[in-house]
Design a protein around this motif. Structure first.
Motif, PDB file in Angstrom:
ATOM      1  N   ASP A  73     -11.338 -77.183  26.269  1.00 17.51           N
ATOM      2  CA  ASP A  73     -11.822 -77.484  25.476  1.00 17.51           C
ATOM      3  C   ASP A  73     -11.429 -76.304  24.189  1.00 17.51           C
ATOM      4  O   ASP A  73     -11.745 -75.302  24.213  1.00 17.51           O
ATOM      5  CB  ASP A  73     -13.206 -77.781  24.909  1.00 17.51           C
ATOM      6  CG  ASP A  73     -13.336 -78.125  23.828  1.00 17.51           C
ATOM      7  OD1 ASP A  73     -12.858 -78.677  22.993  1.00 17.51           O
ATOM      8  OD2 ASP A  73     -14.449 -77.902  23.059  1.00 17.51           O
ATOM      9  N   LEU A  74      -9.991 -76.757  23.860  1.00 15.53           N
ATOM     10  CA  LEU A  74      -9.086 -76.051  22.999  1.00 15.53           C
ATOM     11  C   LEU A  74      -9.663 -76.351  21.646  1.00 15.53           C
ATOM     12  O   LEU A  74      -8.920 -76.682  20.974  1.00 15.53           O
ATOM     13  CB  LEU A  74      -7.305 -76.101  23.393  1.00 15.53           C
ATOM     14  CG  LEU A  74      -6.767 -75.554  22.429  1.00 15.53           C
ATOM     15  CD1 LEU A  74      -6.990 -73.963  23.042  1.00 15.53           C
ATOM     16  CD2 LEU A  74      -5.257 -75.901  23.189  1.00 15.53           C
ATOM     17  N   THR A  75      -9.394 -75.557  20.755  1.00 14.89           N
ATOM     18  CA  THR A  75      -9.315 -75.455  19.473  1.00 14.89           C
ATOM     19  C   THR A  75      -8.206 -74.319  19.138  1.00 14.89           C
ATOM     20  O   THR A  75      -8.271 -73.245  19.106  1.00 14.89           O
ATOM     21  CB  THR A  75     -11.084 -74.469  18.580  1.00 14.89           C
ATOM     22  OG1 THR A  75     -11.864 -75.720  19.472  1.00 14.89           O
ATOM     23  CG2 THR A  75     -10.590 -74.664  17.125  1.00 14.89           C
ATOM     24  N   ILE A  76      -7.352 -75.010  17.913  1.00 15.76           N
ATOM     25  CA  ILE A  76      -6.863 -73.745  17.675  1.00 15.76           C
ATOM     26  C   ILE A  76      -6.609 -73.051  15.754  1.00 15.76           C
ATOM     27  O   ILE A  76      -6.801 -74.588  15.295  1.00 15.76           O
ATOM     28  CB  ILE A  76      -4.945 -74.281  17.792  1.00 15.76           C
ATOM     29  CG1 ILE A  76      -4.886 -75.195  19.022  1.00 15.76           C
ATOM     30  CG2 ILE A  76      -3.838 -73.597  17.362  1.00 15.76           C
ATOM     31  CD1 ILE A  76      -3.870 -76.175  19.535  1.00 15.76           C
ATOM     32  N   ILE A  77      -6.337 -72.105  15.320  1.00 17.15           N
ATOM     33  CA  ILE A  77      -6.187 -72.165  14.249  1.00 17.15           C
ATOM     34  C   ILE A  77      -5.108 -71.708  13.522  1.00 17.15           C
ATOM     35  O   ILE A  77      -4.254 -70.837  14.442  1.00 17.15           O
ATOM     36  CB  ILE A  77      -7.478 -70.973  13.509  1.00 17.15           C
ATOM     37  CG1 ILE A  77      -7.120 -69.734  14.930  1.00 17.15           C
ATOM     38  CG2 ILE A  77      -9.176 -71.390  13.864  1.00 17.15           C
ATOM     39  CD1 ILE A  77      -8.244 -68.512  13.982  1.00 17.15           C
ATOM     40  N   GLU A  78      -4.635 -72.008  12.631  1.00 21.70           N
ATOM     41  CA  GLU A  78      -3.425 -71.922  12.622  1.00 21.70           C
ATOM     42  C   GLU A  78      -3.101 -71.540  10.762  1.00 21.70           C
ATOM     43  O   GLU A  78      -3.985 -72.458  10.106  1.00 21.70           O
ATOM     44  CB  GLU A  78      -2.404 -72.460  12.718  1.00 21.70           C
ATOM     45  CG  GLU A  78      -0.885 -72.974  12.190  1.00 21.70           C
ATOM     46  CD  GLU A  78      -0.046 -71.446  12.158  1.00 21.70           C
ATOM     47  OE1 GLU A  78       0.131 -71.479  11.500  1.00 21.70           O
ATOM     48  OE2 GLU A  78      -0.255 -71.383  13.451  1.00 21.70           O
ATOM     49  N   ALA A  79      -2.267 -70.138  10.478  1.00 21.26           N
ATOM     50  CA  ALA A  79      -2.492 -69.820   8.715  1.00 21.26           C
ATOM     51  C   ALA A  79      -1.391 -71.140   8.282  1.00 21.26           C
ATOM     52  O   ALA A  79      -1.632 -71.027   7.066  1.00 21.26           O
ATOM     53  CB  ALA A  79      -2.031 -68.775   8.778  1.00 21.26           C
ATOM     54  N   ALA A  80      -0.088 -71.485   8.492  1.00 22.56           N
ATOM     55  CA  ALA A  80       0.352 -72.179   7.998  1.00 22.56           C
ATOM     56  C   ALA A  80      -0.081 -73.507   7.386  1.00 22.56           C
ATOM     57  O   ALA A  80      -0.032 -74.027   8.665  1.00 22.56           O
ATOM     58  CB  ALA A  80       2.085 -72.228   8.307  1.00 22.56           C
ATOM     59  N   PRO A  81      -0.086 -73.854   6.841  1.00 16.89           N
ATOM     60  CA  PRO A  81      -0.954 -75.985   6.996  1.00 16.89           C
ATOM     61  C   PRO A  81      -0.201 -76.458   7.290  1.00 16.89           C
ATOM     62  O   PRO A  81      -0.296 -77.756   7.762  1.00 16.89           O
ATOM     63  CB  PRO A  81      -1.244 -75.281   4.730  1.00 16.89           C
ATOM     64  CG  PRO A  81       0.208 -74.846   4.452  1.00 16.89           C
ATOM     65  CD  PRO A  81      -0.302 -74.064   5.783  1.00 16.89           C
ATOM     66  N   GLY A  82       1.548 -76.193   6.906  1.00 13.22           N
ATOM     67  CA  GLY A  82       2.381 -77.953   7.274  1.00 13.22           C
ATOM     68  C   GLY A  82       1.748 -78.069   8.849  1.00 13.22           C
ATOM     69  O   GLY A  82       2.429 -78.851   9.473  1.00 13.22           O
ATOM     70  N   LEU A  83       2.939 -76.832  10.399  1.00 11.90           N
ATOM     71  CA  LEU A  83       2.065 -76.479  10.837  1.00 11.90           C
ATOM     72  C   LEU A  83       0.658 -76.790  11.163  1.00 11.90           C
ATOM     73  O   LEU A  83       0.955 -77.827  12.501  1.00 11.90           O
ATOM     74  CB  LEU A  83       2.581 -75.355  11.903  1.00 11.90           C
ATOM     75  CG  LEU A  83       2.472 -74.968  13.313  1.00 11.90           C
ATOM     76  CD1 LEU A  83       3.485 -75.364  13.629  1.00 11.90           C
ATOM     77  CD2 LEU A  83       2.850 -73.168  12.797  1.00 11.90           C
TER      78      LEU A  83
END
Length: 283
Positions: A73-83
């Motif tokens: 069960d994969l959760t991703i966090i990403e700093a860049a809002p567009g990405l």
């Protein structure tokens, strides 16, 4: 009333850089697949399953696809809002992530720790997100990297060393993992050598892999004369064939959320053998 200290790195520039990187061809970031492959190889040596995984960063689609294929069960966090919006990731800087404690069995961080403004704070937050006996596994470009570029930038006072990106070494990383409460910490380094025809090719690679400057305030752009000086100083370090070998030192790290069933170090003073006796010459 005291003002908050200015952050070392600009979050806005960080977000903009990652969104720009996401628009480049996937092959432009040569470090991403190397780091991902190494992390996955190390993960295969762990003989247990990880039902819930947190991935820090959404740039490497191949890594994301691989993790999803495992059934986690994969959760991703990403700093860049567009990405983040294009990858169904949570848009947040890693040192500001706010998710329920104990939510994950595995956290993968394939690059970027060296550019977090609050490295200890980020590690504390990730430690809190791990369930007992959960694993944090990551990598970043560390101390000793890009030695020829650093020498070229400092040649004849082109730029002050204080305006170069700081680097984290193995000892500091190992101490950090212990200080924030990780058990069984492991830190090691792998040196990667890449040979370049000139400084301009290296600069293009650094932008593509997200290693261009995020310092705040932003250093002024190189003037034409400064760029020529850096290029000449970099070229002066070439091998006989005219190419310059640059080094990327990839620091790998891992740590576990404590659990009673994990191996425990022996209590200091509990040994029964004498070091002096062991060092005595044998007849």
């Amino acid at each position: 009333m005291s003002q908050s200290p200015r952050p070392l790195f600009s979050p806005a520039r960080h977000r903009a850089q990652r969104d720009r990187m996401a628009r480049l061809p996937a092959t432009a970031n040569f470090l991403a697949p190397i780091i991902a492959e190494t992390l996955l190889d190390r993960l295969t040596m762990v003989t247990r399953e990880f039902p819930r995984t947190l991935l820090v960063g959404a740039l490497d689609a191949a890594l994301t696809d691989h993790l999803r294929a495992t059934g986690t069960d994969l959760t991703i966090i990403e700093a860049a809002p567009g990405l983040a919006s294009r990858t169904a990731a949570i848009a947040v800087e890693v040192d500001a992530v706010d998710l329920p404690f104990g939510s994950f069995d595995l956290i993968l961080w394939p690059g970027g720790l060296d550019s977090a403004n609050d490295v200890p704070g980020a590690l504390v937050r990730l430690r809190a997100l791990l369930a007992p006996d959960g694993l944090l596994l990551g990598a970043f470009v560390g101390d000793g990297s890009l030695p020829r570029l650093r020498r070229a930038v400092m040649a004849d006072g082109v730029r002050s060393i204080a305006r170069l990106h700081p680097q984290i070494d193995l000892a500091a990383m190992g101490n950090l993992l212990q200080r924030v409460g990780f058990a069984l910490p492991v830190v090691d380094v792998e040196a990667l050598t890449v040979r370049y025809g000139d400084w301009f090719a290296l600069a293009r690679d650094l932008r593509a892999v997200g290693l261009s400057s995020r310092l705040t305030p932003a250093p002024p752009p190189l003037t034409r004369d400064e760029a020529a000086q850096v290029a000449a100083a970099f070229a002066a370090q070439a091998d006989p064939d005219g190419r310059i070998a640059e080094t990327f030192r990839i620091v790998h790290f891992s740590g576990w959320a404590p659990h009673p069933d994990q191996p425990q170090p022996a209590r200091r003073g509990s040994g029964t053998a004498s070091l002096a006796e062991a060092l005595k010459p044998k007849d």
